[in-house]
Design a protein around this motif. Structure first.
Motif, mmCIF file in Angstrom:
data_model
loop_
_atom_site.group_PDB
_atom_site.id
_atom_site.type_symbol
_atom_site.label_atom_id
_atom_site.label_comp_id
_atom_site.label_asym_id
_atom_site.label_seq_id
_atom_site.Cartn_x
_atom_site.Cartn_y
_atom_site.Cartn_z
ATOM 1 N N VAL A 33 47.600 51.008 44.822
ATOM 2 C CA VAL A 33 46.933 50.461 45.999
ATOM 3 C C VAL A 33 47.290 51.233 47.263
ATOM 4 C CG1 VAL A 33 46.633 48.399 47.433
ATOM 5 C CG2 VAL A 33 46.837 48.175 44.946
ATOM 6 N N TYR A 37 49.637 39.318 43.662
ATOM 7 C CA TYR A 37 48.722 39.897 42.684
ATOM 8 C C TYR A 37 47.452 39.067 42.650
ATOM 9 C CZ TYR A 37 46.916 41.623 38.237
ATOM 10 O OH TYR A 37 46.128 42.182 37.260
ATOM 11 N N ASN A 38 46.324 39.724 42.875
ATOM 12 C CA ASN A 38 45.022 39.067 42.846
ATOM 13 C C ASN A 38 44.497 39.128 41.407
ATOM 14 O OD1 ASN A 38 42.194 38.589 42.899
ATOM 15 N ND2 ASN A 38 42.155 39.057 45.078
ATOM 16 N N GLN A 43 41.707 38.193 40.295
ATOM 17 C CA GLN A 43 40.284 38.546 40.233
ATOM 18 C C GLN A 43 40.085 40.057 40.280
ATOM 19 O OE1 GLN A 43 37.838 36.223 39.766
ATOM 20 N NE2 GLN A 43 39.526 34.782 39.593
ATOM 21 N N THR A 44 40.762 40.719 41.239
ATOM 22 C CA THR A 44 40.591 42.166 41.417
ATOM 23 C C THR A 44 41.580 42.980 40.594
ATOM 24 O OG1 THR A 44 42.080 42.291 43.314
ATOM 25 C CG2 THR A 44 39.733 41.827 43.768
ATOM 26 N N LYS A 45 42.618 42.294 40.054
ATOM 27 C CA LYS A 45 43.667 42.945 39.259
ATOM 28 C C LYS A 45 44.460 43.945 40.098
ATOM 29 C CE LYS A 45 41.474 41.242 35.526
ATOM 30 N NZ LYS A 45 40.520 40.363 36.117
ATOM 31 N N ARG A 46 44.651 43.614 41.376
ATOM 32 C CA ARG A 46 45.372 44.517 42.286
ATOM 33 C C ARG A 46 46.343 43.721 43.144
ATOM 34 N NH1 ARG A 46 42.986 49.523 42.985
ATOM 35 N NH2 ARG A 46 43.589 49.712 45.167
ATOM 36 N N GLU A 87 47.951 42.719 46.741
ATOM 37 C CA GLU A 87 47.414 42.544 48.090
ATOM 38 C C GLU A 87 48.514 42.004 48.989
ATOM 39 O OE1 GLU A 87 44.029 39.924 48.070
ATOM 40 O OE2 GLU A 87 42.939 41.162 46.629
ATOM 41 N N GLU A 95 39.840 52.498 33.362
ATOM 42 C CA GLU A 95 39.628 51.262 34.106
ATOM 43 C C GLU A 95 38.856 50.223 33.285
ATOM 44 O OE1 GLU A 95 41.969 52.294 36.978
ATOM 45 O OE2 GLU A 95 40.855 50.443 37.124
#
Length: 141
Positions: free
Chosen positions: A22, A49-50, A52-55, A57, A129
């Protein structure tokens, strides 16, 4: 931040990989400080950790409000009681110093978010991905 222990050391592993995905580096993640300084009064700065987005934040919450939108990885207390005795009103100094004492091992290993990051790490090492969709996060929560 007296330099004892392993605080502030981010070793190779799933959390480091997720941060680098990120922000590129731990130093760039320190934009966390800017977001957290934006809190008026008391609250928390979060690395989360989101699902939904798998990232990862950065998020903030006011007062004692919980972090509901992300899986918490690191939480930094920005209430006056957390820093006033050592830093007085110098919130930026407190936030700069916090990176020297954050126990990244503790942030990574014992939390259920570690399993999410582990899945992310395996995916990023594959370099594909599309495989992200194959990870069944419900097994890891």
């Amino acid at each position: 931040a007296d330099g004892k222990g392993t605080g502030g050391v981010l070793k190779d592993g799933p959390l480091k990989l997720a941060i680098e995905q990120v922000w590129g580096s731990l130093d760039a993640l320190k934009e966390f400080n800017t977001a957290t300084l934006g809190i008026q009064g008391s609250g928390w700065g979060w690395l989360g950790y989101n699902t939904q987005t798998k990232r990862l934040e950065i998020a903030t919450t006011p007062n004692q409000d919980p972090l509901l939108s992300l899986v918490a990885i690191i939480g930094v207390d920005i209430w006056e009681h957390a820093f006033y005795l050592q830093y007085l009103n110098a919130k930026p100094d407190y936030l700069n110093a916090i990176w020297n004492v954050i126990n990244f091992v503790e942030a990574e290993v014992p939390r259920r978010s570690f399993r999410l990051l582990q899945a992310l790490s395996v995916i990023s090492q594959r370099g594909n991905e599309k495989n992200m969709m194959e990870v069944k996060l419900s097994k890891h929560v």
